[in-house]
Design a protein around this motif. Structure first.
Motif, short mmCIF file in Angstrom:
data_model
loop_
_atom_site.label_atom_id
_atom_site.label_comp_id
_atom_site.label_asym_id
_atom_site.label_seq_id
_atom_site.Cartn_x
_atom_site.Cartn_y
_atom_site.Cartn_z
N LEU A 125 4.76 11.88 -40.97
CA LEU A 125 4.72 11.56 -42.31
C LEU A 125 4.04 9.75 -42.10
O LEU A 125 3.77 10.11 -43.58
N CYS A 126 3.19 9.38 -41.60
CA CYS A 126 2.16 8.56 -41.79
C CYS A 126 1.22 9.30 -43.05
O CYS A 126 0.36 8.50 -43.84
N GLU A 127 0.81 10.43 -42.66
CA GLU A 127 -0.38 11.09 -43.54
C GLU A 127 0.49 11.17 -44.82
O GLU A 127 0.04 11.46 -46.02
N ALA A 166 5.34 1.01 -41.13
CA ALA A 166 4.89 -0.24 -42.03
C ALA A 166 2.85 -0.27 -40.96
O ALA A 166 2.02 -0.95 -42.38
N ASP A 167 2.96 -0.64 -39.98
CA ASP A 167 1.98 -0.71 -39.57
C ASP A 167 0.14 0.19 -39.59
O ASP A 167 -0.73 -0.42 -40.09
N ALA A 291 5.37 -9.31 -38.77
CA ALA A 291 4.74 -9.34 -40.20
C ALA A 291 3.97 -8.02 -40.57
O ALA A 291 2.33 -7.79 -39.79
N ALA A 292 4.63 -7.03 -41.73
CA ALA A 292 3.44 -5.79 -41.67
C ALA A 292 2.02 -6.27 -42.69
O ALA A 292 2.17 -7.07 -43.51
N PRO A 293 0.63 -6.34 -41.86
CA PRO A 293 -0.61 -6.22 -42.77
C PRO A 293 -0.08 -6.24 -44.41
O PRO A 293 0.32 -5.19 -44.94
N SER A 294 -0.73 -7.09 -44.95
CA SER A 294 -0.42 -6.87 -46.38
C SER A 294 -1.87 -5.87 -47.07
O SER A 294 -1.18 -5.21 -48.11
#
Length: 451
Positions: A125-127, A166-167, A291-294
């Protein structure tokens, strides 16, 4: 993240009502249902008034074992450009399986199906999300889906799975609180625990929708009023974070505009209740929470969605989808009762779509249409699209000597012959059937209020 406000899903059936609704800040449209070169006049008028329009994809299959189709990604990007959208959204789901990677027939679900919360599925999924992000001109947000069943041997909770997604990718999240309620009823998952594990700063917006419960199973229908438990989950979310946008989804059984406006008011009230419940602890919790990274984070060393992970996931998804649409045995570890419920739900959805693309069939077959189609669809996978499906269904009925009524069988035969050959046999049968369809539908139309 852009503040969206309160919105509603734009559908052709309620387009006029949506234009007149007070307090609608933005709308969402199913991406596959619009043509960028010929946008509906209603959407054009909304855009001219400054109403934001967000395309919501349903066919990309980011959770599938194969890499996203470049043509589908290009189509989604084109719609975002045509609508001037600030972002696009899709689902954490798979919609097809099989094909060359598994040396088996490709199968289409016609529906969003859950991915297993495993390391293999997360790597893939990430890829796939990164591939989509690179192909899209605006940010991507992905939605948690509802599920009638669970995968065996899952390794993460939903909150953990979404947090790591998300991370590792920087993707935004579209959180559907109705789907959290669905997973509470069907999978025993606590919505509060799911909310506590989410990267709240990654939320792009929130979906709210209705459904119904039957025999202990919650069906996410998008065709019923929003129930109190869903609004309570929204209040719980709003007590933790102020979502940039909240949207009401309704896909069928559209009520009167006043009822839809009432549901939007109930959503606003749930948000106010959440803000009221929030205290100084919110700031403390947000600081201590996730918190998700920007920007886009890099995957951990060795975590790649390619190769063996894709193959393992592909084989598992193909076996599951084959059990759901082709009648093969359920894979080991799955709840067979729940899979039967899901299989019938898929067949019922397929029957509804075929009835829309071939509206003459329900007219010819009458009340028996649904029963006959479900008997046909269970164990027969969708191949060649829904128009081909309608022809195959009619052809099978005729070969079995159905329907029993000679007149209906004759009309079905004419309909099938008119459409199955390389060229139409005659315009006359089609014209007669079109007129008959209009007569029947005009008689039914006053009965469509409510469910």
């Amino acid at each position: 993240m852009e503040r969206l406000g309160t919105g509603i899903g734009w559908r052709p059936e309620i387009a006029d009502a949506v234009e007149r609704m007070p307090g609608v800040d933005w709308v969402e449209v199913v991406a596959e249902n619009i043509c960028p070169d010929h946008l509906p006049a209603s959407l054009r008028r909304l855009r001219e008034r400054g109403v934001t329009v967000v395309p919501h994809g349903v066919s990309l299959g980011l959770g599938g074992a194969e890499r996203p189709d470049p043509h589908r990604l290009a189509a989604l990007a084109e719609r975002a450009g045509a609508l001037g959208s600030p972002l696009v959204t899709e689902h954490i789901a798979f919609v097809r399986a099989g094909g060359p990677p598994t040396a088996s027939a490709r199968l289409e679900a016609g529906h969003l199906l859950p991915v297993p919360r495993t390391r293999d599925a997360l790597d893939v999924l990430c890829e796939n999300v990164r591939i989509a992000q690179d192909a899209l001109p605006v940010p991507l947000a992905v939605e948690n889906i509802a599920a009638l069943f669970s995968w065996p041997d899952e390794e993460m909770t939903e909150g953990q799975f979404l947090y790591e997604l998300a991370d590792r990718t920087g993707v935004r999240l579209l959180i559907d609180v109705a789907n959290l309620h669905t997973n509470h009823v069907n999978r025993g998952e606590d919505p509060a625990e799911a909310l506590a594990g989410l990267p709240l700063e990654a939320i792009a917006y929130v979906h709210v929708a209705g459904g119904y419960e039957r025999d202990g199973v919650w069906h996410d229908s998008h065709a019923h009023p929003v129930p109190r438990p869903v609004l309570d989950i929204l209040t719980g979310l709003a007590s933790r974070v102020a979502p940039p946008g909240v949207l009401l989804e309704r896909d069928e059984n559209f009520p009167e505009p006043a009822e839809l406006e009432g549901e939007l008011d109930a959503i606003r009230a749930a948000l106010r209740a959440g803000r009221h419940a929030a205290t100084g602890a919110r700031a403390e919790g947000a600081g201590a929470g996730a918190a998700a990274p920007s920007g886009r984070a890099q995957a951990p060393a060795g975590a790649s969605g390619s190769g063996p992970a894709r193959q393992r996931l592909g084989l598992a998804q193909a076996a599951l989808l084959s059990a759901l649409v082709a009648g093969t045995p359920a894979p080991e570890g799955f709840d067979r009762v729940r899979l039967r419920v899901q299989a019938r739900a898929l067949a019922a959805k397929r029957a509804g779509i075929v009835a829309k693309v071939a509206p003459e069939l329900p007219v010819i077959l009458g009340e028996g249409y649904r029963t006959l189609f479900l008997a046909y669809a269970l164990g027969r996978p969708l191949t060649g699209g829904y128009r081909r499906d309608a022809l195959d269904f009619a052809g099978l009925l005729l070969s079995d000597g159905l329907p029993e009524d000679p007149r209906a069988r004759r009309e079905l035969r004419e309909w099938w012959l008119e459409r199955s050959g390389p060229a139409p046999r005659s315009r006359r049968p089609a014209v007669r059937l079109a007129r008959a369809t209009r007569r029947v539908l005009s008689r039914r139309r006053p009965e469509r209020s409510g469910k």
